[in-house]
Write an enzyme that holds these catalytic residues in place. Structure first.
Site, PDB file in Angstrom:
ATOM      1  N   GLN A 114      46.857  43.545  24.575  1.00 56.89           N
ATOM      2  CA  GLN A 114      47.122  43.602  26.020  1.00 56.89           C
ATOM      3  C   GLN A 114      48.616  43.744  26.323  1.00 56.89           C
ATOM      4  OE1 GLN A 114      43.980  42.751  27.972  1.00 56.89           O
ATOM      5  NE2 GLN A 114      45.055  44.016  29.428  1.00 56.89           N
ATOM      6  N   LYS A 129      45.082  36.736  27.367  1.00 53.18           N
ATOM      7  CA  LYS A 129      43.628  36.920  27.296  1.00 53.18           C
ATOM      8  C   LYS A 129      42.989  35.548  27.160  1.00 53.18           C
ATOM      9  CE  LYS A 129      40.493  40.250  27.158  1.00 53.18           C
ATOM     10  NZ  LYS A 129      40.485  41.580  27.797  1.00 53.18           N
ATOM     11  N   GLY A 168      38.088  40.033  34.492  1.00 51.07           N
ATOM     12  CA  GLY A 168      36.844  40.017  33.720  1.00 51.07           C
ATOM     13  C   GLY A 168      36.998  40.692  32.361  1.00 51.07           C
ATOM     14  N   ASP A 169      35.980  40.589  31.569  1.00 50.61           N
ATOM     15  CA  ASP A 169      35.848  41.297  30.289  1.00 50.61           C
ATOM     16  C   ASP A 169      34.361  41.171  29.930  1.00 50.61           C
ATOM     17  OD1 ASP A 169      37.633  42.484  27.930  1.00 50.61           O
ATOM     18  OD2 ASP A 169      36.160  41.235  26.952  1.00 50.61           O
ATOM     19  N   SER A 381      43.985  46.581  38.173  1.00 44.68           N
ATOM     20  CA  SER A 381      44.185  45.155  38.471  1.00 44.68           C
ATOM     21  C   SER A 381      45.585  44.934  39.043  1.00 44.68           C
ATOM     22  CB  SER A 381      44.037  44.319  37.195  1.00 44.68           C
ATOM     23  OG  SER A 381      42.684  44.033  36.942  1.00 44.68           O
TER      24      SER A 381
END
Ligand code: NDP
Length: 449
Positions: A114, A129, A168-169, A381
């Site tokens: 990320q 994360k 989210g994921d 995002s």
């Protein structure tokens, strides 16, 4: 495995030794380090100032107990995680994953990726994360809500608009974000929209965020095709998964004239040579929360379900892995190459194993890594955060146009950086190097913190 530049070798060994058993994290670090040799050769200051060393060590790692009561009255205990990896460019930013496979090594691999992905977007977001080993499958809506509330009862003290902004994921969609955001609002007594992204449209969410990762992946492939004077028109496309990323990748491929012939879930895959009926997939997955095997019977036009096999055995021109890490192996890559596949773009995070990536490169298949190809989700995002900060909301068209422009810019950055460092056409090298340089320069400017 590709060999590493000597200055990077010791760093990798130390990462492997200090983080025992975290194989996905080791894999993600190794993959980035393999690209950084030419950077360190040209700019030794990055190695000399321990920037790469520091990048591999999260700024903060939080692990917590999540107790909750199931519908039968029994106490359940899950484990929650948040890894705040790097905040040189902005608040930590990255999703939450609820899946039984989640452990520290998965969260660290995702958080590490990320950092570079977020850097590559050019937007002011750091990397982080989180998630839990909670399995939402088969749980009632009340159980999911109680779990989310308990999870947030600990997480709330670590996050905030200027600190750490989750999204989210896998296993965390708008429903879960609603429960998490609701509990955050209750505990803090603040209507702080910018603490979460992926919110619903009536409570601070952004247009296009739901679609962004899948759409963005397809915009990225469209850039690749256009650079070669080609288009999606008439191309056979296979997409793995049937969750958020997969569904909206399918939608955009179809809008651009491609034919998606297969998609999957963890139970198997469906093939529909006439082209997937996306409304039916959405009805099964988003409304009924069912299994993809229900598709073949409901469609009834020769579409078939194949249990427990790899979707990559279906011949295609373009493959979009959109399910999970390490789902496309060396032998899957062999089958794709054999069937004539020319482009592979990662909608998921690290879905292709190192072997698969190596085979694609040897066979001249264009490979777009997740850091670049799926960056549209986090980029949107960041657009949601911008709208929340200015108490504004943009139209679907305006937001989608910004997403397309960002994906075009990332595509250009990957290619120009790969050229500059002597690896023309290597999107993975371009993404890793460009993502690294922006964050490394910020870290150098901010001193030893
Ligand atoms: P979802 O939970 O919405 O969907 C995941 C899908 O993948 C489901 O269809 C699931 O099937 C399937 N799947 C999971 N494991 C396997 C497996 N071993 N084999 C085959 N299929 C499997 O998650 P998302 O769509 O949000 O995320 C998918 C990927 O994209 C992840 O790697 C995530 O990190 C990445 N990503 C997501 C972003 C986002 O905005 N959502 C942003 C950037 C990356 P089943 O229901 O059977 O488990």
């Amino acid at each position: 495995m590709t060999s590493l530049h000597e200055k990077l070798h010791d760093i990798y060994d130390e990462v492997a030794q200090r983080n025992p058993g975290e194989t996905e994290f080791h894999q993600a670090v190794y993959e980035v380090l393999t690209s950084l040799g030419p950077v360190v050769a040209k700019h030794p200051e990055y190695a000399d100032n321990a920037v790469i060393h520091r990048l591999c060590e999260p700024e903060r790692q939080i692990i917590f107990r999540v107790p909750w009561v199931d519908d039968s009255g029994a106490v359940q205990i899950n484990r929650g995680f948040r890894v705040e990896f790097n905040s040189a460019l902005g608040p930590y930013k990255g999703g939450l994953r609820f899946h039984p496979s989640v452990y520290l090594g998965i969260v660290k691999f995702l958080g590490f990726e990320q950092i570079f992905k977020n850097s590559l977007t050019g937007l002011p977001i750091g990397g982080g994360k989180g998630g839990s080993d909670f399995d939402p499958k088969g749980r009632s809506p009340q159980e999911v809500m109680r779990f989310c509330q308990s999870f947030m009862t600990e997480l709330y003290r670590h996050i905030g608009e200027y600190t750490d902004v989750p999204a989210g994921d896998i296993g965390v969609g708008t429903r879960e974000i609603g429960y998490l955001f609701g509990q955050y609002k209750r505990i803090t007594n603040r209507w702080e929209a910018g603490v979460f992204t992926g919110k619903g449209l009536t409570w601070g969410g952004s247009q296009v965020r739901t679609e962004a990762t899948g759409y963005g992946t397809v915009f990225f492939v469209d850039e690749i095709l256009r650079a070669a004077g080609d288009s999606f028109d008439g191309k056979r496309v296979v997409v793995s998964g049937s969750g958020n990323v997969a569904v909206y990748a399918i939608e955009k491929v179809q809008a651009l004239g491609g034919i998606v012939v297969a998609c999957s879930d963890s139970g198997g895959y469906i093939v529909d040579d006439k082209g997937i009926d996306l409304d039916l997939v959405k009805e099964i997955k988003e409304v009924r929360r069912g299994r993809i095997d229900e598709y073949a019977d409901a469609r009834g036009n020769g579409a078939r379900f194949v249990a427990k096999q790899s979707v990559w055995e279906v011949p295609c021109d373009i493959a979009l892995p959109c399910a999970t890490q390490n789902e496309l192996t060396g032998s899957d890559a062999g089958a794709l190459i054999e069937s004539g596949c020319r482009i592979v773009a990662e909608g998921a995070n690290m879905p292709c194993t190192p072997d698969a990536v190596k085979y694609f490169s040897e066979a001249g298949v264009t490979f777009a890594p997740g850091k670049a190809a799926n960056a549209g989700g986090v980029a949107t995002s960041a657009l949601e955060m911008q709208q929340n900060a200015s108490r504004d909301s943009w139209t679907f068209e305006e937001t989608e146009a910004r997403l397309a422009e960002i994906m075009g810019r990332i595509h250009h950055t990957c290619l120009s950086t790969a050229d500059e460092y002597g690896q023309p056409g290597n999107y993975a090298a371009g993404a890793n190097i460009a993502g690294f340089i922006r964050v490394a320069d910020a870290m150098l400017a901010l001193g030893l913190v």
